[in-house]
Every structure is written in C-alpha cells, then in structure tokens.
Write a protein that holds these residues in place. Sequence first.
Motif, mmCIF file in Angstrom:
data_model
loop_
_atom_site.group_PDB
_atom_site.id
_atom_site.type_symbol
_atom_site.label_atom_id
_atom_site.label_comp_id
_atom_site.label_asym_id
_atom_site.label_seq_id
_atom_site.Cartn_x
_atom_site.Cartn_y
_atom_site.Cartn_z
ATOM 1 N N VAL A 209 0.828 -1.201 0.000
ATOM 2 C CA VAL A 209 0.000 0.000 0.000
ATOM 3 C C VAL A 209 0.868 1.259 0.000
ATOM 4 N N LEU A 210 0.328 2.315 -0.606
ATOM 5 C CA LEU A 210 1.008 3.617 -0.696
ATOM 6 C C LEU A 210 0.252 4.592 0.215
ATOM 7 N N VAL A 287 -6.629 -2.794 -0.948
ATOM 8 C CA VAL A 287 -6.406 -1.352 -0.793
ATOM 9 C C VAL A 287 -4.968 -1.047 -1.212
ATOM 10 N N ARG A 288 -4.842 -0.141 -2.182
ATOM 11 C CA ARG A 288 -3.504 0.229 -2.667
ATOM 12 C C ARG A 288 -3.071 1.618 -2.214
ATOM 13 N N VAL A 289 -4.051 2.491 -1.899
ATOM 14 C CA VAL A 289 -3.707 3.851 -1.449
ATOM 15 C C VAL A 289 -4.524 4.174 -0.213
ATOM 16 N N ARG A 290 -3.863 4.710 0.791
ATOM 17 C CA ARG A 290 -4.594 5.232 1.941
ATOM 18 C C ARG A 290 -4.004 6.570 2.351
ATOM 19 N N ILE A 291 -4.721 7.269 3.245
ATOM 20 C CA ILE A 291 -4.315 8.614 3.650
ATOM 21 C C ILE A 291 -3.812 8.599 5.080
ATOM 22 N N ASP A 292 -2.727 9.323 5.313
ATOM 23 C CA ASP A 292 -2.236 9.560 6.672
ATOM 24 C C ASP A 292 -2.268 11.076 6.901
ATOM 25 N N PRO A 293 -3.195 11.557 7.737
ATOM 26 C CA PRO A 293 -3.329 13.005 7.931
ATOM 27 C C PRO A 293 -2.051 13.670 8.452
ATOM 28 N N SER A 294 -1.133 12.883 9.041
ATOM 29 C CA SER A 294 0.113 13.502 9.517
ATOM 30 C C SER A 294 0.964 13.995 8.332
ATOM 31 N N LEU A 295 0.589 13.559 7.112
ATOM 32 C CA LEU A 295 1.325 14.029 5.927
ATOM 33 C C LEU A 295 0.720 15.316 5.340
#
Length: 344
Positions: A209-210, A287-295
């Motif tokens: 995953v990215l 799932v290949r893409v997820r979000i990290d709000p710390s980014l």
Amino acid sequence: MKRALITGISGQDGAWLALHLLRHGYEVHGSFRRGAERTFSRLHRLGIADDIQYVLLELCEATNLVRAVDRTAPDEVYHLAAQSFVGDSFEQPAYTLDVNATGTARLLDAVRTVRPDARWYQASTSEMFGAAGAGDTLLDEHAPMVPRSPYAIAKLAAHHMVGLHREAYGTFAARGILFNHESALRGPEFVTRKVTRAVAAIALGHQQVLTLGNLEARRDWGHAPEYVDAMHRMLQAERGDDFVVATGRAESVRTFVELAFAAIDVSLAWRGTGSDTVGVEVGTDTVRVRIDPSLYRPAEVGWLRGDASKAARLLGWRPQVGLEELVHRMVRADLDELAGDLGR
Ligand code: NAP
Ligand code: F7E
C-alpha cells in the motif's frame, strides 16, 4: 571554454544541468557539502561523475563561499543549492531561512566581491506564488506572490535579494520561476517519486500500500531535463530577466497516482472522502492507497499552474514531455532500478 559553477551538484537539477552544460562544452564545477551525499549517485547514474570538478561549499558559512568562487572563477553561477523540501521547512523554518535566504545573500556577496562579471542563475520557484494560484489562476511573472511555507518565504527573500543585486550592482542575474519538474532522479521524499517508487514496488510484490497526504493539491508537473535547458538559455540572453517555466497544465496528486498505477495496468476505484479515502485495485478488494493526515501540511498550496509564454517568446523554450509520458518514464525507471537492486 566557459566555466560554470553549479551549487547543489548532487541534487536532481544539479545532475541534469551538469550533463547539459558538459554537452555544451563547459568546464563544470559542482559544489558539495561535507558530510552529505558523497557518492554523487545521480552523477554516476548519468555517467558524468568523473567529468565534474568538485568544490566544497556550505551556504551556512560565509568565508568558504568566497574561497569556492575564487577557486572556480566561474563565468556562470547556477545557484541551485537549497533546503528544497517544503514539508521539512515547517519543521526547520529558521534553518530553511538560513540556507535558502541568508545563504543566497552570502553567496551573492562572495560573487560580487570575487567575480563581479559572472552571470547568476537563481533557482526561484512557483511556491512563491503560494495562495495566488487558487482557483486555477494562470500564473506569469507579474502574478502576486503570497507564500505559504517557510520554504517559499525564504525563496521569495532570495528572489528579492537577487533582484537587488541586479539593480544596485548591475549583476547579470536571471531569476527562473520554475514550476515542479520531475524525473527518475527526483528525491524520493517528493510526491511524484514517492508514488512511482511505491507503484514499482507494488508491481514487484514488495509493497502492499502507498500512504499519502493531500490528494487534491494540483501541480504543474514538467520534465526536469527540459527545465535545466531553460536555465541555461536564461544566462545566454541579452540581459538578466525573470522567466516562468511551466507546462500550463495542472493536475491533482490523485490524478498522478491514477496515471502511475495505469502504467502497471492497475485501475483504482476511490472510496470514502477526506482522510478516509482509500484507493482500491479494481477487480480485487486490495487497498492500494490510503491517507495519513500527519502528511498534510500545516498550510497547503492547493493549485499552481504556470504561463511560460514569455520563455517561449524570448528564449524559444517550450515543454516537450507531457504528464502521461513523464509518469510512464518514472515508473519504468523505478521498475528497472528495483529489479536491478533485487538482482544484486
Ligand atoms: P534537491 O534535489 O533537493 O538538491 C538540493 C541541493 O542543494 C543538493 O545538492 C544539496 O546537497 C544542496 N544543499 C542543501 N543544503 C545545502 C547547504 N546548506 N549548503 C550547500 N548545499 C546544500 O533540489 P532540486 O530539485 O535539484 O532543486 C534545485 C533547486 O531548484 C533548489 O534550489 C530548489 O529549491 C529549486 N526548485 C526546484 C524545483 C523542482 O521542482 N525540482 C522547482 C522550483 C525550484 P546534499 O546532497 O548534500 O543534500
Ligand atoms: O508536494 C502533496 C503535497 O513535496 C507536492 C519542490 O521541488 O516543487 C516542490 O515542492 C504536493 C503538495 O512538492 C504527499 O501536500 C500529498 O501539495 O512533491 P512535493 P512541492 O511541495 O510542490 C516546488 C516547485 C519547489 O520549489 C520545491 O523545492 O503533493 N502531497 N501527499 C504530498 N507530498 C509529499 N512530499 N508526500 C506525500 O506523501
């Protein structure tokens, strides 16, 4: 034979510019700093590491700059060295100001003292426009500058300092306001390369995953080797001037991601919104893409699109490689690099 001093020879642009100037018959001097990347991997990759004359140069220290300019006696100075990562500039604002703004002032003064006739190229940036790009405004050399990061503020200060040297001391100084430009040599912390490396690793089964930050930011992404050609053209012009260098097309990070996955024949379906967004591989539930709000950045530049018609008119410069081709080349290069590493 003309002599060029490139500050930041180990960076993406430093490497492409060195190649370009060597092909134009220049003697190329490249600056590096103690303790940093000493292997010059990008220069090795381009096969030119042995064709450069290296000089130690640290922007945070004044006297070594005078010595570096004195030793290299350049006809043209391409000032590319910088703390160039916007994200880090929020963590290290004072350092970023010291390197990018005060460091530029130090080097300008060294050149004025030791080599006043040298031509100066300043690596200015579309980030200086900042909030002025909102709503798909087409940004040219006269657009307002509303910086939104310590990086952009530092670069804007340097931009003005270079303008002052042009006006006060008659320095031949060109300020290239370059929009994002990418290549297989791009640093892995920048979003394009982060994406293409991850996509290559996913294709080879070495990553699942990215993880990204803001998918909606739009950038005007061009091809780095063409942008260093624009730098060179600026210093061959009749007078020092300001030029926007861009493609005129802005796309979102989300679109860039879709194009990169398409390069390995994967289609993504997006589910959810905001930080709950996921990109799922079509035909599977993976799932290949997820979000990290710390980014997410504390302040974001949402939209940047440039108008390079002045560069076309006065320098004969036009973008060549389109975004689809650029993404394809970057993914291909990362696949080759990763496969090579695995083979070793
Ligand atoms: P990069 O890959 O991050 O390279 C930056 C270079 O600066 C590296 O060689 C680095 O050396 C050197 N450097 C950093 N801090 C230094 C210091 N304190 N003293 C001396 N050297 C230092 O950046 P790039 O993408 O090639 O960009 C080149 C320039 O164009 C930068 O000024 C950047 O801000 C500007 N710019 C870039 C873009 C873009 O899309 N690429 C667009 C507009 C403007 P180490 O290897 O030792 O870290
Ligand atoms: O971010 C978003 C991020 O770090 C582009 C430098 O060369 O170009 C570069 O600055 C966008 C931003 O480049 C991630 O929030 C989402 O909106 O690739 P970047 P940049 O900040 O545009 C300019 C012209 C320069 O002058 C600079 O030196 O992508 N984004 N998710 C992400 N960005 C990163 N890095 N990582 C993510 O995971």
